[in-house]
Structure formats: C-alpha cells, structure tokens
Design a protein around this motif. Sequence first.
Motif, PDB file in Angstrom:
ATOM      1  N   ARG A  28      46.320  40.637  31.824  1.00 48.38           N
ATOM      2  CA  ARG A  28      47.422  40.510  32.768  1.00 48.38           C
ATOM      3  C   ARG A  28      48.715  40.800  32.026  1.00 48.38           C
ATOM      4  NH1 ARG A  28      48.727  35.082  33.176  1.00 48.38           N
ATOM      5  NH2 ARG A  28      50.848  35.447  32.422  1.00 48.38           N
ATOM      6  N   ILE A  51      45.686  46.062  39.429  1.00 47.00           N
ATOM      7  CA  ILE A  51      46.206  45.417  40.634  1.00 47.00           C
ATOM      8  C   ILE A  51      47.684  45.128  40.393  1.00 47.00           C
ATOM      9  CG2 ILE A  51      45.909  43.492  42.228  1.00 47.00           C
ATOM     10  CD1 ILE A  51      43.296  44.866  41.805  1.00 47.00           C
ATOM     11  N   ALA A  53      50.566  42.795  41.507  1.00 45.91           N
ATOM     12  CA  ALA A  53      50.758  41.547  42.245  1.00 45.91           C
ATOM     13  C   ALA A  53      52.243  41.215  42.280  1.00 45.91           C
ATOM     14  CB  ALA A  53      49.979  40.421  41.584  1.00 45.91           C
ATOM     15  N   LEU A  57      53.668  37.118  46.734  1.00 41.11           N
ATOM     16  CA  LEU A  57      52.370  36.513  47.058  1.00 41.11           C
ATOM     17  C   LEU A  57      52.513  34.995  47.040  1.00 41.11           C
ATOM     18  CD1 LEU A  57      50.012  38.743  44.858  1.00 41.11           C
ATOM     19  CD2 LEU A  57      50.280  38.830  47.348  1.00 41.11           C
ATOM     20  N   TYR A  60      51.634  33.320  43.835  1.00 40.32           N
ATOM     21  CA  TYR A  60      52.028  34.054  42.631  1.00 40.32           C
ATOM     22  C   TYR A  60      52.278  33.115  41.450  1.00 40.32           C
ATOM     23  CZ  TYR A  60      54.385  37.314  39.519  1.00 40.32           C
ATOM     24  OH  TYR A  60      54.714  38.083  38.438  1.00 40.32           O
ATOM     25  N   VAL A  64      48.529  33.396  40.193  1.00 41.89           N
ATOM     26  CA  VAL A  64      48.547  34.719  39.544  1.00 41.89           C
ATOM     27  C   VAL A  64      49.074  34.636  38.114  1.00 41.89           C
ATOM     28  CG1 VAL A  64      49.556  37.036  39.637  1.00 41.89           C
ATOM     29  CG2 VAL A  64      48.723  35.951  41.729  1.00 41.89           C
ATOM     30  N   ALA A  75      40.822  40.775  45.269  1.00 42.50           N
ATOM     31  CA  ALA A  75      42.152  41.258  45.636  1.00 42.50           C
ATOM     32  C   ALA A  75      41.989  42.196  46.806  1.00 42.50           C
ATOM     33  CB  ALA A  75      42.793  41.974  44.454  1.00 42.50           C
ATOM     34  N   ALA A  93      48.516  44.630  45.961  1.00 47.66           N
ATOM     35  CA  ALA A  93      47.780  43.517  46.569  1.00 47.66           C
ATOM     36  C   ALA A  93      48.574  42.828  47.678  1.00 47.66           C
ATOM     37  CB  ALA A  93      47.419  42.498  45.503  1.00 47.66           C
ATOM     38  N   THR A  95      46.793  40.054  49.119  1.00 52.36           N
ATOM     39  CA  THR A  95      46.342  38.709  48.746  1.00 52.36           C
ATOM     40  C   THR A  95      45.481  38.797  47.490  1.00 52.36           C
ATOM     41  OG1 THR A  95      44.338  38.869  50.066  1.00 52.36           O
ATOM     42  CG2 THR A  95      46.247  37.851  51.126  1.00 52.36           C
ATOM     43  N   ILE A  96      45.571  37.753  46.702  1.00 44.92           N
ATOM     44  CA  ILE A  96      44.697  37.622  45.533  1.00 44.92           C
ATOM     45  C   ILE A  96      44.099  36.228  45.576  1.00 44.92           C
ATOM     46  CG2 ILE A  96      44.630  37.423  43.011  1.00 44.92           C
ATOM     47  CD1 ILE A  96      46.722  39.590  42.862  1.00 44.92           C
TER      48      ILE A  96
END
Length: 463
Positions: A28, A51, A53, A57, A60, A64, A75, A93, A95-96
């Motif tokens: 990440r 992805i 993000a 979100l 988040y 995340v 995702a 994304a 949604t995750i």
Amino acid sequence: MRRTRISEVLKSDAVGTHVTVAGWVRTRRDSKGGFSFIEINDGSALQGLQIVADQDLSNYRSHVLRLQTGCSVTAEGTLVSSPGKGQKVELKADTIHVLGWADPESYPLQKKRHSFEFLRGIAHLRPRTNTFGAVARVRNAAAFAIHRFFQEKGFLYIHTPILTGSDCEGAGEMFRVTTLDPASVPLKNGGADYSQDFFCGPSHLTVSGQLEAEIYALAVGDVYTFGPTFRAENSNTSRHLAEFWMVEPEMAFCDLKGNVTLAVEFLKYVFAHVLEHCVEDMAFFNRFIDKSVIRTLERLVNQEFKTLTYTEAIKLLEKAGTHFEFPVAWGGDIQAEHERYLCEKVFEGPVVLIDYPKDIKAFYMKMNDDGKTVRAMDVLVPRIGEIIGGSQREDDYELLHSRITQMGFDPKDYWWYLDLRKFGSVPHSGFGLGFERLIQFVTGLSNIRDVIPFPRTPGNIAF
RNA sequence: UCCCCGGUAGCUCAGCUGGUAGAGCAGGUGGCUGUUAACCACCCUGUCGGCGGUUCGAGUCCGUCCCGGGGAGCCA
C-alpha cells in the motif's frame, strides 16, 4: 460474492467497466493528496491490480489506511486507464471491504525477496509469493499439456493403484503400509504376522505404475498413467523427493525406436505449451531465476535430440580431455558428471542414450541380439540430468523368466507379469517422466522442493 | 548414508589474527509525494542453534549433538 479474476481484468483491458475484484494486499502506498494505492494479487496472474482508494471512502481512515501486506480485501469500482507507469489500467474503487487482517508484526511475508530456504518453512504461505504463484500456474499448465498430448494421440488415461501388494517393482525402497498397532505388532516366525494386517499380507506404496500399465497396454493399446509415486530412499539431493508425480506412457506394438520418438515429441509438446500459455510467468523465471530458461526451452522445441548408444557415449567420454572423478568404463554407470559433460559440453542440448549393458538396468528390459545390452533409453537434459527413463519391455516368456531368476527374484512373485508374455505377448515399450524434474527444467528452479507444493523428503512432512 | 559449507534482530546478511554485537529491509512515529522494491528523519528489536571445554575474557578457538544448504550415491 461475484468477482472477476485479475487475470481476466488485465486481459480484457475494458476501461469504463464496473468490476469487483478480490485478493491479497501486496503493498500500500499513500498519497497525502488524499488517496492510497493498493496493489492486490489474487494468484490468477503474476501481475497484480492497482486499486486507487480515495479518502472519500467511508472506511478510508478506519480500514484502508491500516491495510498491510497480506490482508485480504474485495474492491469494487470502475476500471480506468492509469496515468502512472507500470500498469495500463487500475481500479478506481467505490468500495473496499477488508475480509481479513494480517498483523504486520507477525505475518512472515514481506515486500521483499525471501530465501527459498526460509519459504520452505512456511509452505502454507509461500504460494502467495510471485515465485510460488508462478510455479503453481506453470505446473498446472504442464500437467494439462501432458493430458492433452496423450489424449490427442488417443492414449487412455489409466489409474494404477497407489497401494500395492508386490514389494518387487524393482525401483527402489518402498514405504510399508499397515494398520497393525506399532506398539504391539503380532509376531510369527520372528517377523510381523501380516496375515493379521488389513490386506492379510504385506503392502506398500507404489514406486511405479509401470507393471500395471503394461497390463492395460496389452489390452487396449496405448495408455498412460499420471499419479503420485513413493520412494523411501534416504536421498538428500535437489532432485529427489519421497513423494513425487510420475507420467508413465506404455505402448503395445511399439519398439524402442518408437518409444524414443514419442518421448522427444512429448517433451517438445509440453515445453511449447508452457511457453505459449505462461508467457508472463516464464518471463519472470527468465528474469529472476535463470536467465537462459526461455532460450533453452525454445531451442529444445526446435532442436534435434541427439540419440546415441551407451557404447558410443562411453567412447566419447573416454576420448574426452576432461578428468572425471569417476572413471569411465564400459559396463559401469554413466555418472552425473558424465551426463553433464555429454549434455552441456559435447552436444549442448538434450541427449538420448540407448542400449545400456544389461547388468546396470532393470530385469524387465528387452535383451538385444548381442546378449549384452538391453533396449533401455534415458533422456538427459542439461542441468537436471535424467528426466526420462524407459525401455522396450522383454516380451519373451523364457528370456524374462530367466532374467528374473538371474537377478535372484522369485518368478512366483511375478506370475501375472509373466502371464502377459504367455498369453498373446506383443512387443511393447514405455517410459517414466519425473513430473517435478520437468517443472524444475521448465522453471529453472534449482531445488525440486520448490516445484511441488508440499515436498516430502527425509525428516520433512510438516505440511 | 558419505563429503563440503553454514546456523548472528521478524527477513537478508556483515562481524579481521578472541576484548560481551552492527547494516539494509520489515515494524512504529512524523514528514513528503499519481505512487509502484516509493522517498526522508527518528525510534524499537538479539538466550550470536543446543550442551560441554580452553581462556582473565568466546559470536569468534576446540569437542559434541541438532537443524539447514550444496555435492555424491540411489533414481524420476
């Protein structure tokens, strides 16, 4: 949960479509511009999916930003073309969902290269690495190619037994199978009383399906087996396993020449299939494992396999200017160093050796007219050595009977094998291919323990 | 089973002829950035494989055992 495999996403390249993907986080990277990049891999391809993000979100900050290597997520969002380097598309994304966390303090896999030795200790997690994911895919492709090759040629896939009552298959030490209580084995005449055992007699794990495959070849023509094989040898090398997978074709109405032809065609077919269907994985092996695997395989697909007799090979080795640790003499074994010299120095490619002295080969191989050699064949490849071993089988009842006796075996133990020569005997041939050795050769990996998911070697059965 | 090499932080390793341990990565905190093996700063981490011996003193030398790797044999 409906998800699209990352391999499909990357293949389709359909910018603008709405997809759901699922996988494990590899890394990440946060941007304080208010979003994060999450690279996930689902094992369907070497490459992962990036992805994007956004901080909008709902989870988040809570989720995340806590994602680490090893976490599992889904995702869902829109596929967009990526402005960054390294990937054509990425997933924006909507949604995750975090499915499972992976505590970074204790999760053993890191975003870095680990030694294969270390990874063997975590066989439950190593398939999540690039190398072992690639091995799994290549192994699958090779297995599929093997079945396809034989199916296209009209061979029947025969399931030979794993449990066997004979302890005389002649291919090495066997594992004993029993349900007797080891703490109180019933005794008789100073040994275990197997009449009280499950099969009312001694039983073992198979060391080869060949003898049973011969039965079916002599009934339905061309057959092959592809199954697990067990050897209880105390072998500690990079190319031996106690449990491995073996491919054994057996052909009726086929002599040694036909056997060699099939073996060569077979290897070329499987190599070509893997090169065609595992482009990215092969590129990975070629880059990180062995810089010459692809070139070697491509050459092999087009190259002629040099065939020579054992006697010719001995002459070549005797003439060699090189000093060998083991002396070269007719009648002796061709040592690993000799095989390597022939493959890597003399022919720079695969070599098929035929017509070995009878005394260094198995009892069932067909005697040549010279009375000294048998119709055996070994296919040798650079780096691995013997990848295939086979022969034309002795189909003459009297000759086979006397060979069995000469070797000190009891013909009674081979009654059904001898029967095949008594009733409608025909010339027939076959060979055995060590599947893991094939995968070693294809991937360039140097240790056989890294090309089978759960290797069994002396002292090692933890997974 | 035999020969050779190795076992030091979560991982990969350094540690010269003996003077009680270090780097990179990972992890934590902060900073920065459409990033991509991200980057910068600071912080944390060790029964130096086990046991015994030599020595004032052993990660370092000796013995022994355990584990791993490479090679050999057996083979696929």
